[in-house]
Design a protein around this motif. Structure first.
Motif, short mmCIF file in Angstrom:
data_model
loop_
_atom_site.label_atom_id
_atom_site.label_comp_id
_atom_site.label_asym_id
_atom_site.label_seq_id
_atom_site.Cartn_x
_atom_site.Cartn_y
_atom_site.Cartn_z
N ASP A 143 0.83 -1.27 0.06
CA ASP A 143 -0.24 -0.11 0.05
C ASP A 143 0.96 1.28 0.13
O ASP A 143 1.48 1.50 0.85
N ASN A 144 0.58 1.99 -1.09
CA ASN A 144 1.55 3.22 -1.22
C ASN A 144 3.04 3.10 -0.70
O ASN A 144 3.43 3.98 -0.14
N CYS A 145 3.67 2.17 -1.40
CA CYS A 145 4.78 1.90 -1.29
C CYS A 145 5.92 2.61 -1.77
O CYS A 145 5.63 2.62 -3.25
N SER A 146 7.11 3.18 -1.04
CA SER A 146 8.09 3.65 -2.04
C SER A 146 9.27 2.71 -2.07
O SER A 146 10.43 3.30 -2.51
N ASP A 147 9.52 1.63 -1.49
CA ASP A 147 10.21 0.66 -1.54
C ASP A 147 9.98 -0.54 -2.21
O ASP A 147 8.89 -0.56 -2.98
N ASP A 148 10.76 -1.83 -2.30
CA ASP A 148 10.62 -2.87 -2.99
C ASP A 148 9.87 -4.06 -2.02
O ASP A 148 9.88 -5.12 -2.30
N THR A 149 8.88 -3.44 -1.25
CA THR A 149 8.14 -4.35 -0.56
C THR A 149 7.34 -5.51 -1.41
O THR A 149 7.16 -6.63 -1.08
N ALA A 150 6.68 -5.19 -2.54
CA ALA A 150 5.99 -5.84 -3.58
C ALA A 150 6.78 -7.14 -3.99
O ALA A 150 6.52 -8.35 -4.10
N ALA A 151 7.97 -6.68 -4.44
CA ALA A 151 8.73 -7.89 -5.07
C ALA A 151 9.49 -8.57 -3.81
O ALA A 151 9.49 -9.74 -4.38
N ARG A 152 9.63 -8.09 -2.85
CA ARG A 152 10.16 -9.14 -1.72
C ARG A 152 9.02 -10.09 -1.62
O ARG A 152 9.41 -11.35 -0.95
N ALA A 153 7.77 -9.64 -1.28
CA ALA A 153 6.84 -10.45 -0.93
C ALA A 153 6.52 -11.55 -2.03
O ALA A 153 6.19 -12.78 -1.74
N ARG A 154 6.47 -11.20 -3.42
CA ARG A 154 6.33 -12.20 -4.39
C ARG A 154 7.76 -13.08 -4.56
O ARG A 154 7.37 -14.14 -4.60
N ALA A 155 8.70 -12.77 -4.13
CA ALA A 155 9.90 -13.64 -3.84
C ALA A 155 9.63 -14.70 -2.82
O ALA A 155 10.13 -15.69 -3.20
N GLU A 156 8.79 -14.52 -1.82
CA GLU A 156 8.58 -15.23 -0.82
C GLU A 156 7.35 -16.31 -1.15
O GLU A 156 6.94 -17.16 -0.27
#
Length: 389
Positions: A78-91
């Protein structure tokens, strides 16, 4: 002055009585753990995350270890400015991303996630914050409690310090135990509901899909619990499901987090407690009245401060010859509250707070005066992420 102190003391008698009753009830033997179903239905674990790239992998690994085939793990970046989404997908998590310039806050992220799940809804939705860890078996126990009660279930949510804390940190950890462990346990033993505390929450899908989640409230969990209780589905406490996270390490982050929580709680007391109590009386619903009573207990430090101020005012009136009744009443209230806090410390606080620390609590209480004064002058109303770096 004596009359004013007596009237105010009468108002404070309710939270003191509720707090004391909850502590006394909590001291009874633990309830037998709920039997877990042989086969539990599919669930979805929803993780709202705002700039959580540093720690989200650990949370997701912990959740994945407790999920079964057919379950879903959904992260709302939500409104992320970092790579939270990419790291979550990697898990291995399912990820949806949300961006909105103005509508910010956890409530909006939860609503976005629920909308995403509507096409293939689970029977139970579990919400876990992105910085939390579930103890072994916690997910199954929480889902079982939710299904058996056919109501929202709240896990035992405790916060700890990642590094050895100072006195203020130790007192904060004890206060958190009282709020999230002792009092909900006591309420449950009395057959009363508990407040939702933001993480480790399980909901029957048919309830959460209709809930009003998309709000900017800074205490969206507390508001959601009240709304569901008024709809006839008051939350239940599941002590067998333990969820933990860490307090912020920096003083500034801790102060920001504490201000958000306590200003939000005080705002809920003013906005929702009267209506909740009236609804309980009209419906003759003990559970609603119990939840209203729980809500009107302010943060413990504030309750102590208010009682001390009234005690001093009543003492000054007694010294001036106006009368001693108000002073005796406030003295009794302080003594009763001190006994309840001491009882909670004996049962749940000795491993985090020494007796010497406990006797230093008045200094901790005095240090929080600024938070409560700012509630009236510069109340925090907007959601702000707690810095956990």
């Amino acid at each position: 002055q004596a009359c004013q102190a007596a009237d105010s003391g009468g108002l404070l008698a309710v939270p003191v009585a509720v707090f004391s009753l909850q502590v006394l009830a909590a001291c009874g033997p633990a309830r037998r753990p709920r039997a877990l179903p042989a086969v539990r239905p599919p669930v979805a674990a929803l993780v709202p995350a705002h700039d959580e790239a540093r720690g989200i992998a650990s949370t997701l690994q912990n959740l994945l270890a407790q999920l079964q085939p057919g379950d879903r793990l959904l992260v709302v970046a939500d409104n992320c400015s970092d790579d939270t989404a990419a790291r979550a997908r990697a898990e291995g998590a399912e990820v949806v991303e949300r961006q909105h310039e103005h509508l910010r806050g956890k409530g909006y992220a939860l609503a976005f996630g629920v909308d995403h799940l509507r096409s293939a809804p689970p029977m139970v939705l579990v919400i876990v914050d992105a910085d939390c860890e579930l103890a072994p078996g916690a997910l199954d126990a929480l889902v079982a409690a939710c299904l058996q009660a056919d109501a929202p279930a709240q896990a035992l949510y405790l916060m700890q310090h990642a590094t050895p804390p100072g006195l203020k940190g130790r007192v904060a950890e004890f206060a958190w135990r009282v709020k999230n462990w002792v009092r909900p346990r006591g309420a449950a033993r009395l057959g009363l509901p508990c407040a939702l505390t933001g993480t480790g929450m399980a909901f029957p899908w048919r309830l959460i899909e209709r809930a009003e989640l998309a709000t900017g409230s800074i205490v969206e969990d507390m508001q959601l619990g009240i709304d569901l209780a008024l709809a006839g589905h008051a939350p239940v406490f599941c002590e067998q499901a333990l969820v933990t996270s860490h307090f912020p390490d920096t003083a500034a982050a801790a102060a920001s987090q504490r201000t958000r929580w306590e200003h939000g709680h005080l705002g809920m007391i003013l906005q929702r407690a009267p209506g909740l109590a009236v609804a309980g009386l009209r419906r003759a619903d003990v559970r609603l009245l119990g939840l209203a009573g729980d809500l009107v207990v302010p943060p413990l430090a504030l309750l102590v401060l208010l009682l001390v101020v009234l005690w001093l005012a009543a003492g000054a009136a007694a010294w001036a010859g106006v009368g001693t009744l108000a002073w005796l009443a406030t003295s009794g209230g302080l003594a009763w509250l001190a006994c309840a806090v001491g009882l909670a410390w004996v049962g749940w606080g000795r491993e985090v707070l020494s007796l010497a620390d406990l006797l230093s609590v008045p200094w901790y209480v005095a240090g929080k005066l600024g938070i409560y004064l700012r509630f009236w002058s510069h109340r925090q109303k907007d959601w702000v992420r707690t810095d956990r770096e």
